[in-house]
Write an enzyme that holds these catalytic residues in place. Structure first.
Site, PDB file in Angstrom:
ATOM      1  N   LYS A 170       3.161  11.413  -9.587  1.00 23.98           N
ATOM      2  CA  LYS A 170       3.435  12.850  -9.298  1.00 23.98           C
ATOM      3  C   LYS A 170       4.670  13.118 -10.444  1.00 23.98           C
ATOM      4  O   LYS A 170       4.700  13.678 -11.817  1.00 23.98           O
ATOM      5  CB  LYS A 170       2.862  13.516  -8.306  1.00 23.98           C
ATOM      6  CG  LYS A 170       1.982  12.949  -7.806  1.00 23.98           C
ATOM      7  CD  LYS A 170       1.647  12.632  -5.924  1.00 23.98           C
ATOM      8  CE  LYS A 170       0.336  12.844  -5.619  1.00 23.98           C
ATOM      9  NZ  LYS A 170       0.192  11.713  -4.775  1.00 23.98           N
TER      10      LYS A 170
ATOM     11  N   HIS B  12       6.323  13.285  -2.529  1.00 21.56           N
ATOM     12  CA  HIS B  12       5.973  14.630  -2.966  1.00 21.56           C
ATOM     13  C   HIS B  12       7.694  15.147  -3.879  1.00 21.56           C
ATOM     14  O   HIS B  12       7.609  15.680  -3.613  1.00 21.56           O
ATOM     15  CB  HIS B  12       5.468  15.421  -2.176  1.00 21.56           C
ATOM     16  CG  HIS B  12       3.918  15.186  -2.503  1.00 21.56           C
ATOM     17  ND1 HIS B  12       3.402  15.630  -3.295  1.00 21.56           N
ATOM     18  CD2 HIS B  12       2.770  13.967  -2.569  1.00 21.56           C
ATOM     19  CE1 HIS B  12       1.695  15.487  -3.077  1.00 21.56           C
ATOM     20  NE2 HIS B  12       1.551  14.486  -2.542  1.00 21.56           N
TER      21      HIS B  12
ATOM     22  N   ARG C 171     -17.875  17.540  -3.934  1.00 20.70           N
ATOM     23  CA  ARG C 171     -16.577  17.840  -4.690  1.00 20.70           C
ATOM     24  C   ARG C 171     -16.856  17.510  -6.034  1.00 20.70           C
ATOM     25  O   ARG C 171     -18.099  17.224  -5.997  1.00 20.70           O
ATOM     26  CB  ARG C 171     -15.340  17.257  -4.590  1.00 20.70           C
ATOM     27  CG  ARG C 171     -14.678  17.036  -3.142  1.00 20.70           C
ATOM     28  CD  ARG C 171     -13.834  16.224  -2.877  1.00 20.70           C
ATOM     29  NE  ARG C 171     -12.777  16.732  -1.681  1.00 20.70           N
ATOM     30  CZ  ARG C 171     -11.774  16.258  -1.220  1.00 20.70           C
ATOM     31  NH1 ARG C 171     -10.657  15.230  -2.270  1.00 20.70           N
ATOM     32  NH2 ARG C 171     -10.855  16.499  -0.085  1.00 20.70           N
TER      33      ARG C 171
ATOM     34  N   THR D 266      -9.281  16.309   3.630  1.00 20.06           N
ATOM     35  CA  THR D 266      -7.337  16.964   3.356  1.00 20.06           C
ATOM     36  C   THR D 266      -7.043  17.733   4.158  1.00 20.06           C
ATOM     37  O   THR D 266      -5.176  17.572   4.904  1.00 20.06           O
ATOM     38  CB  THR D 266      -7.504  17.246   1.506  1.00 20.06           C
ATOM     39  OG1 THR D 266      -8.910  16.346   1.415  1.00 20.06           O
ATOM     40  CG2 THR D 266      -6.929  17.023   1.378  1.00 20.06           C
TER      41      THR D 266
ATOM     42  N   SER E 197       3.794   6.756  14.138  1.00 18.04           N
ATOM     43  CA  SER E 197       3.091   7.023  12.806  1.00 18.04           C
ATOM     44  C   SER E 197       2.534   9.006  12.949  1.00 18.04           C
ATOM     45  O   SER E 197       2.260   8.759  14.081  1.00 18.04           O
ATOM     46  CB  SER E 197       1.652   6.422  12.682  1.00 18.04           C
ATOM     47  OG  SER E 197       0.513   7.321  11.264  1.00 18.04           O
TER      48      SER E 197
ATOM     49  N   SER F 259       2.517  17.554   1.579  1.00 14.98           N
ATOM     50  CA  SER F 259       2.149  17.794   0.603  1.00 14.98           C
ATOM     51  C   SER F 259       1.141  18.991   0.724  1.00 14.98           C
ATOM     52  O   SER F 259       0.525  19.582  -0.340  1.00 14.98           O
ATOM     53  CB  SER F 259       1.719  17.042  -0.644  1.00 14.98           C
ATOM     54  OG  SER F 259       0.350  16.322  -0.274  1.00 14.98           O
TER      55      SER F 259
ATOM     56  N   LYS G  22      -0.305   1.511  17.607  1.00 15.36           N
ATOM     57  CA  LYS G  22      -0.292   2.486  16.495  1.00 15.36           C
ATOM     58  C   LYS G  22       0.383   3.400  17.667  1.00 15.36           C
ATOM     59  O   LYS G  22      -0.633   3.695  18.911  1.00 15.36           O
ATOM     60  CB  LYS G  22      -0.682   2.320  15.522  1.00 15.36           C
ATOM     61  CG  LYS G  22      -2.210   3.038  15.916  1.00 15.36           C
ATOM     62  CD  LYS G  22      -3.273   4.132  14.681  1.00 15.36           C
ATOM     63  CE  LYS G  22      -4.619   4.646  15.250  1.00 15.36           C
ATOM     64  NZ  LYS G  22      -4.887   3.258  14.936  1.00 15.36           N
TER      65      LYS G  22
ATOM     66  N   THR H  38       5.784   7.622  -5.599  1.00 13.10           N
ATOM     67  CA  THR H  38       4.738   7.041  -6.558  1.00 13.10           C
ATOM     68  C   THR H  38       5.834   7.281  -7.925  1.00 13.10           C
ATOM     69  O   THR H  38       6.365   7.883  -8.741  1.00 13.10           O
ATOM     70  CB  THR H  38       4.020   8.347  -6.642  1.00 13.10           C
ATOM     71  OG1 THR H  38       2.388   8.178  -7.578  1.00 13.10           O
ATOM     72  CG2 THR H  38       4.668   9.639  -6.778  1.00 13.10           C
TER      73      THR H  38
ATOM     74  N   THR I  81      -3.159  -7.256 -11.164  1.00 10.91           N
ATOM     75  CA  THR I  81      -2.821  -7.354 -12.643  1.00 10.91           C
ATOM     76  C   THR I  81      -1.678  -6.283 -12.219  1.00 10.91           C
ATOM     77  O   THR I  81      -1.985  -4.967 -12.272  1.00 10.91           O
ATOM     78  CB  THR I  81      -4.061  -6.858 -12.799  1.00 10.91           C
ATOM     79  OG1 THR I  81      -5.214  -7.795 -13.599  1.00 10.91           O
ATOM     80  CG2 THR I  81      -2.907  -7.030 -15.193  1.00 10.91           C
TER      81      THR I  81
HETATM   82  C1  LIG Z   1      -1.019  11.358  -3.887  1.00 12.45           C
HETATM   83  C2  LIG Z   1      -0.222  10.167  -2.404  1.00 12.45           C
HETATM   84  C3  LIG Z   1      -0.157   9.231  -2.746  1.00 12.45           C
HETATM   85  C4  LIG Z   1      -0.575   8.151  -3.562  1.00 12.45           C
HETATM   86  O1  LIG Z   1       0.248   8.674  -4.608  1.00 12.45           O
HETATM   87  P1  LIG Z   1      -0.669   7.259  -5.658  1.00 12.45           P
HETATM   88  O2  LIG Z   1       0.150   6.968  -6.869  1.00 12.45           O
HETATM   89  O3  LIG Z   1      -0.941   8.834  -6.657  1.00 12.45           O
HETATM   90  O4  LIG Z   1      -1.895   6.761  -5.380  1.00 12.45           O
HETATM   91  C5  LIG Z   1       1.040   8.571  -1.367  1.00 12.45           C
HETATM   92  N1  LIG Z   1       1.158   9.531  -0.353  1.00 12.45           N
HETATM   93  C6  LIG Z   1       1.394  10.478  -0.934  1.00 12.45           C
HETATM   94  C7  LIG Z   1       1.582  11.534   0.352  1.00 12.45           C
HETATM   95  C8  LIG Z   1       0.737  11.585  -1.343  1.00 12.45           C
HETATM   96  O5  LIG Z   1       0.435  12.456  -1.438  1.00 12.45           O
END
Ligand SMILES: *Cc1c(COP(=O)(O)O)cnc(C)c1O
Length: 409
Positions: A248, A217, A21, A365, A137, A189, A156, A245, A278
């Protein structure tokens, strides 16, 4: 031991597989989303269009979000100055947690420094709180969930991706009295497909399991208020823990869970990944707070509609050009290549010859042999940008002799 050699070989392995990468050195241009300045290897600066940002709605440059962040910076300074327990909790953190709980219709929410940590810390902590836990999972779950399950050290079971029948067979095999958590995502995603959340909640009810849903996502992007696919599908109250998150669609940084206040309180009290780090900068919390607020309202609804329309348009345009756009039920537009070297070559040429940036998506990925380009059109990608992307892709597909096989791949 030749330590240096071991590290070199580790990199060489990745290179030999064609999946080494290289990061694009970008400077995003405020007010010109999705345009950015790229600094090339030669040090030259060029303006390009970004087609793979997860800042799906451009909220990372929204004026009100930036104003909120400037305000917090001037008011309180740069950092939180401690863990949440030790002087790191500010009004912004508290207000943001309240707002996130409200967004998901829950009585509590808890911030983490990223979505990755939210998944890893929460899932591993569930295993501590629920002795004998079995986590079910989804096979395609994000690395952060897999890590959480591993750290938890509990049993799991992996169910085939979005396969409710397989999940049921695994649930039925497990001891009836064992605590169970079903961990899955709403929007996956890389393929852009969406989980049958309601059907999975039915199984959770039937087998006495809790549900843990990663809506990373989807938050900000689906549902009337941007609560995610669970909101869109009317099942938010049936999901026990929703994880999201702030980095995003909300355009800032940070992660969270939303759940019943008792669950949140237990995770808050037990998760090292929450306790010993922190707190998010109050500047980030203030920006995220504003972003969530905007996307909950009318402006969010307009942006979401424009976002879906743009994704549908790009899928159609790729298909019309005979490009192998993959089946996707969401805003994600993946185009199948199926080989890491070809994927990288097309991506490199898009950038070098057409000033278009889309990152190649390779193993780990996605599974080997399913390498692809993954486009994330936003409401801010305009018609000339779309025209240019489609004609450039069409030309490169011919130039690189990539298969135009249909979407089924
Ligand atoms: C990006 C992602 C995360 C992690 O979120 P970040 O805030 O970027 O650390 C968790 N789950 C999925 C499915 C993601 O694509």
């Amino acid at each position: 031991m030749d330590y240096r050699k071991a590290f070199e070989e580790a990199v060489d392995t990745v290179k030999a597989e064609g999946r080494y990468r290289v990061f694009a050195d970008l400077k995003r241009l405020r007010g010109q989303f999705p345009r950015a300045r790229l600094r090339g290897n030669d040090g030259q600066i060029r303006e390009i269009t970004v087609w793979c940002s997860n800042d799906y709605l451009g909220m990372g440059q929204h004026k009100d979000v930036l104003d909120a962040m400037h305000g917090a910076l001037d008011e309180t300074g740069a950092g939180a100055g401690g863990t949440r327990n030790i002087a790191g909790t500010t009004r912004f953190h508290v207000d943001l947690e309240d707002r996130l709980a409200g967004l998901h219709g829950k009585s509590g929410a808890l911030l983490f420094t990223s979505g990755y940590i939210a998944n890893s810390a929460t899932l591993s902590t569930l295993a501590k709180i629920l002795p004998g836990l079995i986590i079910f999972s989804d096979q395609m779950n994000h690395a952060s969930m897999i890590e959480g399950v591993r750290f938890g050290g509990c049993e799991k079971r992996i169910f085939r991706h979005n396969d409710v029948e397989h999940l049921e067979s695994l649930l039925a095999e497990a001891p009836a009295d064992a605590p169970k958590v079903i961990a899955f995502e709403s929007v996956y995603s890389m393929d852009g497909d969406i989980a049958p959340i309601g059907a999975i909640c039915d199984l959770a009810d039937k087998y006495g399991a809790m549900t843990y849903l990663d809506e990373v996502h989807a938050v900000g992007l689906y549902g009337e208020h941007g609560g995610g696919v669970a909101e869109r599908d009317g099942v938010m109250d049936r999901v026990d823990i929703i994880e999201g998150t702030l980095g995003k669609a909300f355009g800032v940084m940070g992660g969270y869970i939303a759940a019943d206040a008792t669950i949140v309180d237990a995770v808050r009290s037990w998760a090292p990944g929450f306790i010993f780090t922190t707190a998010l900068s109050p500047v980030l919390a203030a920006g995220a707070l504003k972003s969530v607020e905007i996307l909950q309202g009318a402006e969010g609804q307009q942006l979401r509609a424009a976002h879906q329309a743009k994704a549908a348009e790009l899928k159609q345009r790729f298909a019309d050009a005979g490009l192998p756009v993959m089946q996707s039920e969401s805003h994600i537009v993946p185009v199948f290549v199926g080989d890491p070297r070809h994927t990288k070559a097309v991506s490199d040429l898009l950038l070098a010859d057409h000033d278009l940036y889309v990152q190649p998506i390779n193993y780990p990925t996605v599974p080997r042999g399913t390498e692809r380009l993954r486009f994330t059109p936003s409401p801010m990608h305009d018609d000339p940008m779309l025209d240019k992307l489609v004609s450039s892709m069409d030309a490169l597909w011919t130039q690189c002799n990539v298969a135009r096989r249909p979407a089924a791949a």
